[in-house]
Enzyme design. Structure first.
Site, PDB file in Angstrom:
ATOM      1  N   ASP A  64       0.837  -1.129   0.142  1.00 46.83           N
ATOM      2  CA  ASP A  64      -0.091  -0.115   0.043  1.00 46.83           C
ATOM      3  C   ASP A  64       0.762   1.318   0.057  1.00 46.83           C
ATOM      4  OD1 ASP A  64       0.841  -0.673   2.397  1.00 46.83           O
ATOM      5  OD2 ASP A  64      -0.865   0.326   3.539  1.00 46.83           O
ATOM      6  N   HIS A 268      -3.763   7.420   6.682  1.00 41.85           N
ATOM      7  CA  HIS A 268      -3.454   6.167   6.665  1.00 41.85           C
ATOM      8  C   HIS A 268      -4.496   5.475   7.543  1.00 41.85           C
ATOM      9  CE1 HIS A 268      -1.508   2.251   7.052  1.00 41.85           C
ATOM     10  NE2 HIS A 268      -0.655   2.460   5.813  1.00 41.85           N
TER      11      HIS A 268
END
Lengths: 307, 307
Positions: A64, A268
């Site tokens: 990611d 995040h």
């Protein structure tokens, strides 16, 4: 400084949320920070010119933050890039990118330089006359660095009224901007501060993702103007932090407070939560000036933050 | 058979067009064919359930057919997949995927099997009681296979009226569906064709991307029901085919005609063209039944093609 969030969600790309990637424009340089799958599409959506990106900083090799890099490097080749590209990231990044280029028989026609990182102490990894970039060693499940971006001291501003008054010759402007005093034709010295004004303050931006909470981090980013700190979880899920080596919004705020930063940007986020407003609420109980990253959001540090 | 186009454009992912990936649903099996960057997001957009995909076929290791695979494999792990996943693709695919999982310290908790291909002759790579998949060696810049998906012969349909008339025992239905004759209690034989009807015709789908034009291809896909054939260029750009090893819409149509297929689907369009209608026009001058792939488009071979 101008920060564009291309993606700021954890784990997997989804229809309406991208994993981590951001673009920092700093003194005419365009830096890409992390490069999750889909980054090249997000660059297009946010109208960032591919050709302006010459330096890419990869925090760690989790998908990611990284799985979009090979696609971007390949697209640069398809777009007939000729200028150098510099990639900074953990050891192993060169092997995996070159293996993929080899299998595709698609080596780049532009110079591609890898700067592999392995130090667990902060180190300067990029420096030119206007900007400096250093690592911020973080604590995550794999070797991970945050990055500290610093503007170097700007030139002093000329005081037009004073220059006229003292009849300073045009040839001296460069020296004055550099902070030197002015010596008149008769030999007398006019101090620089009488002819120039203080430059705009130089800014510092710290990017910290992904990491667990550890207090020593605050000493590495003391007094930065803007801190981006991961907040994967809320305090209600703090029990997940130990295994996953992530932080909560409250922990991000604690680091911001300890480090005495001016602005905190959270990001995040785990996609387990319905919205992101609670991250702000949780952090604001500890640190006053909290902002939420979101995909496509732009932060102009001077205009938006009045820095 | 049901084909969903997740992406069908050449080269790089763009805001409104994806590189190659498609999903073939065939006799309750869900096959993913190629897996460009962004495929996992396209799967979500098209509401394909991740967990149903147990077999992934990769034609070649160019990014626009392959760079989404590592992300999908990682997401399967994050989604706590437990069932086996089989990946079929050129030699090297295992090394590059495992290297990325190793660097991320993220080996899958589900069994991940690689079937590396290196033959330049057609070979059966998957077979069960209902379906068979074979390679179609193509001619591209790197080692590339197309794939031939075949339904095996279906069971014969029971003729309810005849079963009543001959008072056939329920225990015999399985044998009748399998094509066996019926032996009455008195020992006389009633031929299967008097008790059953022909099954629905079994279908064959050939996926051919990427490849240059070569006539031998037609012999490998003779009489398939549906052919997906790349058409990167129009004839106006045929001079680019030799270097890039791609085909034009007219060349795709020639192959369809030579092979005597029933339906031709075009795809893998270069993004240099403003629209895709001209691909259809060009191909229709040679082959009558041409369809255009487009992102998100679904082809149900029975309902849409009346096959």
């Amino acid at each position: 400084m101008n920060l564009t969030i291309l993606g700021c969600y954890a784990a997997t790309p989804r229809t309406f949320s991208n994993p981590t990637s951001q673009v920092l424009e700093i003194r005419e340089r365009v830096f890409l920070i992390d490069c999750a799958e889909g980054t090249q599409v997000a660059l297009r959506k946010n109208k960032i010119k591919f050709g302006k990106i010459n330096h890419i900083f990869i925090s760690h090799l989790h998908g990611d933050h990284f799985y979009g890099l090979i696609g971007l490097i390949s697209s640069f080749a398809l777009l007939n890039r000729t200028t150098e590209l510099h990639v900074y990231g953990p050891e192993g990044i060169k092997e995996v990118i070159l293996l993929q280029l080899k299998l595709a028989k698609a080596y780049t026609q532009y110079p591609l330089h890898f700067h592999e990182l392995r130090s667990t102490e902060p180190e300067i990894i990029f420096e030119d006359e206007k900007v400096r970039v250093s690592t911020i060693p973080l604590q995550h499940r794999v070797y991970t660095n945050g990055f500290l971006f610093e503007e170097k001291q700007r030139e002093r501003k000329l005081n037009a009224d004073a220059l006229r008054e003292f009849k300073v010759d045009a040839s001296q402007m460069h020296n004055l901007k550099a902070g030197k005093d002015y010596v008149t034709e008769t030999g007398s010295i006019i101090p620089n501060r009488d002819l120039t004004l203080d430059p705009r303050r130089s800014l510092r931006y710290a990017y910290c993702s992904d990491t667990q909470y550890f207090e020593e981090l605050a000493t590495m980013i003391q007094d930065v103007d803007v801190l981006y700190h991961e907040s994967t979880f809320l305090q209600t899920e703090i029990h997940l932090c130990e295994r996953t080596k992530h932080a909560t919004a409250a922990q991000a705020a604690k680091i911001a407070k300890l480090a005495g930063v001016r602005k905190l940007i959270l990001g995040h986020y785990s996609t387990r939560y319905d919205g992101i407003e609670l991250f702000k609420t949780e952090a604001e109980a500890i640190f006053p000036d909290v902002h939420l990253a979101d995909d496509g959001k732009n932060f102009n540090f001077e205009a938006d933050f009045n820095l």
